[in-house]
Scaffold this active site. Structure first.
Site, short mmCIF file in Angstrom:
data_model
loop_
_atom_site.label_atom_id
_atom_site.label_comp_id
_atom_site.label_asym_id
_atom_site.label_seq_id
_atom_site.Cartn_x
_atom_site.Cartn_y
_atom_site.Cartn_z
N GLY A 119 0.82 -1.20 0.00
CA GLY A 119 0.00 0.00 0.00
C GLY A 119 0.85 1.25 0.00
O GLY A 119 0.59 2.18 0.76
N HIS A 120 1.88 1.26 -0.86
CA HIS A 120 2.75 2.42 -0.97
C HIS A 120 3.53 2.36 -2.29
O HIS A 120 3.45 1.36 -3.01
CB HIS A 120 3.73 2.50 0.22
CG HIS A 120 4.63 1.33 0.33
ND1 HIS A 120 4.34 0.25 1.14
CD2 HIS A 120 5.82 1.05 -0.26
CE1 HIS A 120 5.32 -0.63 1.04
NE2 HIS A 120 6.23 -0.18 0.19
N ALA A 121 4.26 3.41 -2.57
CA ALA A 121 5.15 3.48 -3.73
C ALA A 121 6.51 3.97 -3.24
O ALA A 121 6.64 4.45 -2.12
CB ALA A 121 4.59 4.44 -4.78
#
Length: 140
Positions: free
Chosen positions: A56-58
């Protein structure tokens, strides 16, 4: 900050091969041999409760190899235009994730172990943790 325009199609499944004999299998991952980056960090996820997701991130700069060391799980890759779902379920196959993409891991099988090889040591400033911030970064 320079916007990274990698797409989900720049990620690939890499066969890191296995060596098999009657005593069992071994898979070897080595810097400058079968990795496109030098590994600076290794971590693994395990005992993920049913129904939970991870990621749930980049990342702005980090490259990763994600491997299902045991069991299986799915990865959603997102470049703000396209989404791609990849199932990992073989310990000799790695998903190479390039920088600038949102990723989520989910659908973990019971007892699964996710091993992640990263091109950098942990750096909180390299993370984009809010999806709306990710969309702004990507110019969407």
């Amino acid at each position: 900050m320079l916007i990274n325009k990698n797409t989900v199609f720049d990620c690939s499944i890499i066969d890191i091969s296995k060596i098999h004999n009657k005593a069992g299998n071994i898979t070897v991952v080595e810097n400058d041999v079968n990795l496109p980056f030098d590994v600076k960090r290794i971590y693994y996820l395990y005992d993920v409760p049913g129904g939970e997701s991870r990621g749930g991130h980049a990342h702005y700069e980090l490259e990763q190899y994600i491997i299902a060391a045991s069991g299986s799980f799915d990865v959603i890759l997102d470049d703000a235009v396209n989404k791609r779902r990849v199932t990992l379920n073989r310990p000799y196959m790695a998903l190479h994730i390039v920088p600038g993409l949102w990723r989520e891991l989910f659908n973990f099988s019971s007892g699964s172990i996710t091993m992640v090889l990263g091109s950098q040591v942990y750096n909180e400033k390299d993370y984009i943790r809010n999806y709306n911030d990710f969309l702004k970064y990507r110019g969407e």
